[in-house]
Write a protein that holds these residues in place. Structure first.
Motif, mmCIF file in Angstrom:
data_model
loop_
_atom_site.group_PDB
_atom_site.id
_atom_site.type_symbol
_atom_site.label_atom_id
_atom_site.label_comp_id
_atom_site.label_asym_id
_atom_site.label_seq_id
_atom_site.Cartn_x
_atom_site.Cartn_y
_atom_site.Cartn_z
ATOM 1 N N ASP A 110 19.449 48.169 24.592
ATOM 2 C CA ASP A 110 19.260 47.226 25.660
ATOM 3 C C ASP A 110 20.025 47.863 27.009
ATOM 4 N N ARG A 123 17.738 52.693 15.122
ATOM 5 C CA ARG A 123 18.930 51.864 14.917
ATOM 6 C C ARG A 123 18.541 51.875 13.367
ATOM 7 N N SER A 165 13.168 47.914 10.372
ATOM 8 C CA SER A 165 12.285 47.361 12.266
ATOM 9 C C SER A 165 11.697 48.450 12.550
ATOM 10 N N LEU A 173 12.643 50.342 15.264
ATOM 11 C CA LEU A 173 13.513 50.137 16.220
ATOM 12 C C LEU A 173 14.118 51.884 15.613
ATOM 13 N N HIS A 178 9.632 41.172 26.011
ATOM 14 C CA HIS A 178 11.128 41.172 26.856
ATOM 15 C C HIS A 178 10.504 42.989 27.902
ATOM 16 N N LEU A 179 10.330 43.762 27.022
ATOM 17 C CA LEU A 179 9.650 45.393 27.791
ATOM 18 C C LEU A 179 8.232 45.096 29.063
ATOM 19 N N ASP A 209 9.969 38.970 16.096
ATOM 20 C CA ASP A 209 10.615 39.375 16.367
ATOM 21 C C ASP A 209 10.687 40.918 16.973
ATOM 22 N N HIS A 210 9.505 41.758 16.666
ATOM 23 C CA HIS A 210 9.793 42.907 16.909
ATOM 24 C C HIS A 210 8.415 41.928 18.004
ATOM 25 N N ARG A 221 11.030 41.566 21.050
ATOM 26 C CA ARG A 221 10.794 42.700 21.327
ATOM 27 C C ARG A 221 10.040 43.347 23.104
ATOM 28 N N LEU A 222 8.428 43.194 22.312
ATOM 29 C CA LEU A 222 7.548 43.795 23.146
ATOM 30 C C LEU A 222 7.741 42.706 24.419
ATOM 31 N N GLU A 243 8.985 51.248 21.434
ATOM 32 C CA GLU A 243 9.600 51.233 20.250
ATOM 33 C C GLU A 243 11.317 51.725 20.913
ATOM 34 N N MET A 266 13.354 50.356 23.245
ATOM 35 C CA MET A 266 13.366 48.886 23.117
ATOM 36 C C MET A 266 15.676 48.473 23.191
#
Lengths: 285, 252
Positions: free
Chosen positions: A43, B87, B82, B84, A85-86, A78-79, A82-83, A38, A41
């Motif tokens: 940009d 954020r 979330s 993250l 993508h990483l 969504d999470h 993101r995972l 986390e 993540m």
């Protein structure tokens, strides 16, 4: 799918940005690094740039703390994206997550929360791991939790629960030795027996970390998995038991709060290297 | 475990006055009691610490005790949406704007939005800035029609309060006392560290117009409409020096 872990059976540490320069200058016994998914993540910027650079030098283990695999609902798509993508750009040597939940109805509680061990929760956790492995296109490791309490409706031992989930999903396991010690102390269980019953053939990684000591309402010891100090001596002793059963494995030192200067963490990694070397000698004898 | 048990667990974790769920036990089958407080503590302390770390100027000016009380109320009303944590805290400014006990510090919301923008800029995507030679090669007569992009790390804040001066006073030793004037701020990230710059009248409108895809001439007019008089040279120089200008987004 790739194998669950391509980490070396050697010491690693949880990476902290404040150690960036010192770690690169002198990694000591450290042969791989673990990051919390986390934290990478965003940009771009410095965190991603540092991670790209570190990944050229060290195998990286991605350790998620927010997927809520034990949650009542499926992992947040969504999470999970993101995972993915990483993991896709980093191609880590391992991905692991926790047997715990942290998100409920869209709210992330920033802690690893417990669940009862029943056939029903086996099925739910296995479904979630199936989805994670499907989306990521790789096997994951599932980590045993630290427990501070038990559920009246649990019907299974934790080791049986983890074995059932691993059998059903093909996932590997991450054995956190400090968590075993903490849970056994807190719930009055036998840590050595837990280790004997643990499916060692599934283990792709070991964790060690420090804990704090407190007491419950009855004056019984209550250990807190704080990751804020050196690994306790009885946990090192329990590690020897683990290595005796399972042989050398990738071995991580976690230190997440009150993070010390690099030489202190590097010394813990040095102690881990000795423990691994002793285990290798015993196995060869 | 019923489908709502984690809901009950969550409600009890977030409310220290709530009863501990009865299905939770110690190792001997007795009620879990203060063992449950470990989770309450982990959640509240970890979220409070995250906010304290991410809003250092707000914390310094409110005082640690007041800030932590504010954070405790905020995290219960606005838990992270979330995992993250980078954020987390986007609504803290609005939350503090509305807090009656902070009505004498009406700038505190802007300060929180400013600190959040700094962090947001830190994690923003990297960009390739326009090189000096590219800029020098643009014929002066075509400049008004030229469009630019802004680096994703660029942020513009408008405040009715001297938000940048208040922030400097809170974070830099020897920074002067803030004067009671509105301040607009540009946050730029030449490399990895976001840096704030005070903007002149009309500059915020200029930068926002460029960011929205307007050609330079239109951006200058937008600035003029706000400020009455505006020299685009200074702000353009600042944007170039801070590596904030990029090639524009391709237009449809």
């Amino acid at each position: 799918m790739t194998t669950a872990s391509e980490l070396p059976a050697a010491p690693g540490v949880g990476y902290k940005p404040q150690h960036y320069s010192a770690l690169l200058a002198d990694p000591g016994a450290v042969q791989w690094l673990e990051i919390h998914a986390e934290n990478y993540m965003g940009d771009g910027g410095r965190p991603i740039a540092q991670l790209r650079h570190l990944a050229e030098r060290f195998p990286i283990s991605v350790h998620g703390v927010g997927l809520s695999i034990g949650g009542e609902t499926r992992p947040d798509p969504d999470h999970l994206a993101r995972l993915k993508h990483l993991c896709d750009w980093l191609n880590p040597a391992s991905f692991s997550e926790h047997l715990a939940w942290s998100t409920h109805d869209g709210a992330f509680l920033n802690d690893l929360l417990p669940l009862p061990y029943t056939e029903r929760t086996v099925a739910r956790v296995a479904d979630h791991i199936d989805e994670v492995q499907e989306v990521l296109g790789r096997r994951m490791l599932l980590e045993n939790p630290s427990s501070y309490l038990a559920f009246a409706d649990s019907t299974m031992r934790e080791t049986d629960f983890l074995r059932a989930v691993a059998d059903r999903t093909g996932c590997g396991l991450l054995l956190d030795v400090n968590n075993v010690f903490v849970s056994a102390t807190n719930l009055g269980l036998d840590a050595r027996r837990y280790v004997e019953e643990f499916p060692m053939d599934r283990v792709g990684e070991l964790h060690l970390g420090g804990h704090d000591e407190d007491h419950d309402d009855h004056g019984a010891p209550l250990l807190i998995d704080s990751h804020g100090r050196a690994v306790a001596d009885p946990v090192w002793a329990l590690l020897d038991e683990v290595l005796g059963h399972g042989g050398p494995a990738p071995l991580l030192i976690e230190w997440d709060t009150d993070v010390p200067d690099w030489p202190v963490l590097a010394a813990e990694a040095g102690r881990a290297r000795h423990a691994l070397a002793r285990a290798a000698e015993r196995a060869a004898a | 475990m019923s489908g709502t048990d984690q809901g009950l667990f969550r409600a009890a974790v977030m409310n220290p006055a709530a009863a501990v769920p009865s299905s939770l036990r110690d190792g001997s089958g007795r009620p879990a009691g203060r063992r449950f407080a470990v989770y309450r503590n982990n959640v509240a302390v970890s979220l409070t610490e995250a906010l304290a770390e991410d809003f250092p100027a707000c914390r310094a000016l409110l005082g640690d005790e007041t800030f932590r009380a504010m954070a405790g109320a905020y995290l219960r009303q606005h838990p992270p949406a979330s995992p993250l944590m980078a954020r987390y805290g986007a609504e803290l400014g609005a939350f503090m704007d509305a807090a009656p006990q902070l009505s004498r510090m009406r700038w505190i919301g802007d300060l929180a939005r400013f600190e959040f923008a700094l962090r947001d800029s830190y994690h923003a995507a990297d960009a390739t800035p326009l090189g000096a030679e590219t800029l020098a090669a643009i014929p002066p007569e075509s400049l008004p029609e030229r469009r630019f992009g802004l680096a994703p790390s660029v942020r513009v804040l408008r405040s009715d309060w001297p938000v940048l001066s208040i922030w400097r006073r809170a974070t830099e030793a020897g920074a002067p006392q803030a004067q009671p004037v509105p301040e607009d701020v540009l946050i730029a990230r030449p490399a990895y560290d976001p840096e704030p710059h005070l903007l002149g009248p009309g500059d915020a409108a200029f930068v926002d117009a460029l960011g929205a895809g307007a050609p330079l001439g239109e951006a200058a007019e937008a600035a003029l409409a706000v400020a009455g008089a505006h020299d685009a040279t200074a702000i353009l120089t600042l944007l170039i020096q801070t590596r904030s200008l990029t090639e524009p987004e391709p237009r449809p």
